[in-house]
Design a protein around this motif. Structure first.
Motif, PDB file in Angstrom:
ATOM      1  N   LYS A  16       0.834  -1.201   0.000  1.00 31.56           N
ATOM      2  CA  LYS A  16       0.000   0.000   0.000  1.00 31.56           C
ATOM      3  C   LYS A  16       0.873   1.256   0.000  1.00 31.56           C
ATOM      4  CE  LYS A  16      -3.855   2.043   2.529  1.00 31.56           C
ATOM      5  NZ  LYS A  16      -4.711   1.949   3.717  1.00 31.56           N
ATOM      6  N   ILE A  17       1.948   1.250   0.796  1.00 34.37           N
ATOM      7  CA  ILE A  17       2.876   2.383   0.840  1.00 34.37           C
ATOM      8  C   ILE A  17       3.554   2.553  -0.510  1.00 34.37           C
ATOM      9  CG2 ILE A  17       5.000   3.224   1.908  1.00 34.37           C
ATOM     10  CD1 ILE A  17       4.092   1.730   4.477  1.00 34.37           C
ATOM     11  N   LYS A  18       3.946   1.426  -1.126  1.00 39.62           N
ATOM     12  CA  LYS A  18       4.607   1.476  -2.441  1.00 39.62           C
ATOM     13  C   LYS A  18       3.690   2.107  -3.487  1.00 39.62           C
ATOM     14  CE  LYS A  18       6.967  -1.479  -5.785  1.00 39.62           C
ATOM     15  NZ  LYS A  18       7.450  -2.839  -6.071  1.00 39.62           N
ATOM     16  N   LYS A  19       2.407   1.761  -3.444  1.00 44.21           N
ATOM     17  CA  LYS A  19       1.451   2.337  -4.406  1.00 44.21           C
ATOM     18  C   LYS A  19       1.249   3.823  -4.147  1.00 44.21           C
ATOM     19  CE  LYS A  19      -0.896  -2.005  -5.235  1.00 44.21           C
ATOM     20  NZ  LYS A  19      -2.066  -2.846  -4.985  1.00 44.21           N
ATOM     21  N   GLU A  20       1.211   4.234  -2.881  1.00 47.02           N
ATOM     22  CA  GLU A  20       1.072   5.662  -2.556  1.00 47.02           C
ATOM     23  C   GLU A  20       2.260   6.450  -3.087  1.00 47.02           C
ATOM     24  OE1 GLU A  20       0.484   6.495   1.572  1.00 47.02           O
ATOM     25  OE2 GLU A  20      -1.179   5.088   1.750  1.00 47.02           O
ATOM     26  N   ILE A  21       3.463   5.907  -2.924  1.00 50.39           N
ATOM     27  CA  ILE A  21       4.672   6.583  -3.384  1.00 50.39           C
ATOM     28  C   ILE A  21       4.680   6.677  -4.909  1.00 50.39           C
ATOM     29  CG2 ILE A  21       7.190   6.369  -3.530  1.00 50.39           C
ATOM     30  CD1 ILE A  21       7.065   5.205  -0.671  1.00 50.39           C
ATOM     31  N   ALA A  22       4.292   5.589  -5.576  1.00 48.82           N
ATOM     32  CA  ALA A  22       4.245   5.603  -7.039  1.00 48.82           C
ATOM     33  C   ALA A  22       3.203   6.612  -7.537  1.00 48.82           C
ATOM     34  CB  ALA A  22       3.924   4.214  -7.563  1.00 48.82           C
ATOM     35  N   LYS A  23       2.071   6.672  -6.853  1.00 50.25           N
ATOM     36  CA  LYS A  23       1.016   7.605  -7.237  1.00 50.25           C
ATOM     37  C   LYS A  23       1.468   9.050  -7.050  1.00 50.25           C
ATOM     38  CE  LYS A  23      -3.855   8.561  -6.277  1.00 50.25           C
ATOM     39  NZ  LYS A  23      -5.004   8.203  -5.432  1.00 50.25           N
ATOM     40  N   SER A  24       2.150   9.332  -5.931  1.00 47.94           N
ATOM     41  CA  SER A  24       2.600  10.704  -5.682  1.00 47.94           C
ATOM     42  C   SER A  24       3.708  11.106  -6.647  1.00 47.94           C
ATOM     43  CB  SER A  24       3.079  10.864  -4.251  1.00 47.94           C
ATOM     44  OG  SER A  24       4.256  10.121  -4.043  1.00 47.94           O
ATOM     45  N   SER A  25       4.566  10.158  -7.037  1.00 42.17           N
ATOM     46  CA  SER A  25       5.625  10.497  -7.998  1.00 42.17           C
ATOM     47  C   SER A  25       5.031  10.711  -9.393  1.00 42.17           C
ATOM     48  CB  SER A  25       6.698   9.406  -8.034  1.00 42.17           C
ATOM     49  OG  SER A  25       6.154   8.200  -8.481  1.00 42.17           O
ATOM     50  N   ASP A  26       3.959   9.980  -9.733  1.00 42.58           N
ATOM     51  CA  ASP A  26       3.300  10.186 -11.020  1.00 42.58           C
ATOM     52  C   ASP A  26       2.630  11.565 -11.075  1.00 42.58           C
ATOM     53  OD1 ASP A  26       4.063   7.724 -11.890  1.00 42.58           O
ATOM     54  OD2 ASP A  26       2.141   6.746 -11.454  1.00 42.58           O
ATOM     55  N   THR A  27       1.986  11.961  -9.981  1.00 41.30           N
ATOM     56  CA  THR A  27       1.341  13.270  -9.967  1.00 41.30           C
ATOM     57  C   THR A  27       2.372  14.390  -9.984  1.00 41.30           C
ATOM     58  OG1 THR A  27       1.197  13.206  -7.550  1.00 41.30           O
ATOM     59  CG2 THR A  27      -0.734  12.450  -8.785  1.00 41.30           C
ATOM     60  N   ALA A  28       3.520  14.177  -9.346  1.00 39.39           N
ATOM     61  CA  ALA A  28       4.585  15.170  -9.366  1.00 39.39           C
ATOM     62  C   ALA A  28       5.177  15.317 -10.768  1.00 39.39           C
ATOM     63  CB  ALA A  28       5.687  14.793  -8.369  1.00 39.39           C
ATOM     64  N   ALA A  29       5.276  14.201 -11.469  1.00 38.50           N
ATOM     65  CA  ALA A  29       5.789  14.238 -12.847  1.00 38.50           C
ATOM     66  C   ALA A  29       4.804  14.954 -13.760  1.00 38.50           C
ATOM     67  CB  ALA A  29       6.054  12.818 -13.356  1.00 38.50           C
ATOM     68  N   ASN A  30       3.503  14.770 -13.523  1.00 35.86           N
ATOM     69  CA  ASN A  30       2.488  15.439 -14.344  1.00 35.86           C
ATOM     70  C   ASN A  30       2.471  16.941 -14.091  1.00 35.86           C
ATOM     71  OD1 ASN A  30       1.721  13.046 -15.523  1.00 35.86           O
ATOM     72  ND2 ASN A  30       0.057  12.680 -14.086  1.00 35.86           N
ATOM     73  N   LEU A  31       2.735  17.347 -12.851  1.00 36.73           N
ATOM     74  CA  LEU A  31       2.760  18.770 -12.528  1.00 36.73           C
ATOM     75  C   LEU A  31       3.962  19.476 -13.167  1.00 36.73           C
ATOM     76  CD1 LEU A  31       1.731  18.719  -8.757  1.00 36.73           C
ATOM     77  CD2 LEU A  31       0.331  19.420 -10.705  1.00 36.73           C
ATOM     78  N   GLU A  32       5.092  18.773 -13.263  1.00 38.34           N
ATOM     79  CA  GLU A  32       6.289  19.363 -13.853  1.00 38.34           C
ATOM     80  C   GLU A  32       6.146  19.520 -15.357  1.00 38.34           C
ATOM     81  OE1 GLU A  32       9.552  16.989 -12.682  1.00 38.34           O
ATOM     82  OE2 GLU A  32       9.392  17.514 -10.553  1.00 38.34           O
ATOM     83  N   ALA A  33       5.418  18.612 -15.995  1.00 33.02           N
ATOM     84  CA  ALA A  33       5.290  18.629 -17.465  1.00 33.02           C
ATOM     85  C   ALA A  33       4.303  19.676 -17.948  1.00 33.02           C
ATOM     86  CB  ALA A  33       4.847  17.268 -17.957  1.00 33.02           C
TER      87      ALA A  33
END
Length: 100
Positions: A83-100
């Motif tokens: 569950k923690i791994k999925k939260e981290i992956a989700k937050s890194s995906d949203t951070a990547a979308n914000l930068e683009a």
């Protein structure tokens, strides 16, 4: 509370006590589990986990909880760690979308 590391899946092993007279009796080798709080850099949250001392050294060696979970296999992780791994992956995906 089970005696299993939440990050590596390391659990109790069995073996023998061997006396000087070479008598053998069964025994258990328990993992060195510690209650630790690890912080994720990507989510900014702290997570309380019960992990082995060797897993704690590996987390430090790999550069933190985020990198450890990214490289670890899902089969070794506990449901909480997944569950923690999925939260981290989700937050890194949203951070990547914000930068683009």
């Amino acid at each position: 509370m089970s005696r299993v590391c939440e990050l590596t899946g390391k659990g109790p092993m069995t073996g023998n006590n061997v006396s000087h007279a070479n008598n053998k009796t069964r025994r258990r080798f328990l993992p060195n589990l510690n209650d630790v709080t690890l912080t994720s850099e990507k989510t900014g949250r702290s997570y309380s986990l019960r992990i082995s001392a060797s897993a704690l050294r590996t987390v430090d060696h790999r550069g933190g909880l985020d990198e450890f979970l990214a490289k670890s296999k899902d089969a070794d992780l506990s449901p909480r760690a997944l569950k923690i791994k999925k939260e981290i992956a989700k937050s890194s995906d949203t951070a990547a979308n914000l930068e683009a």
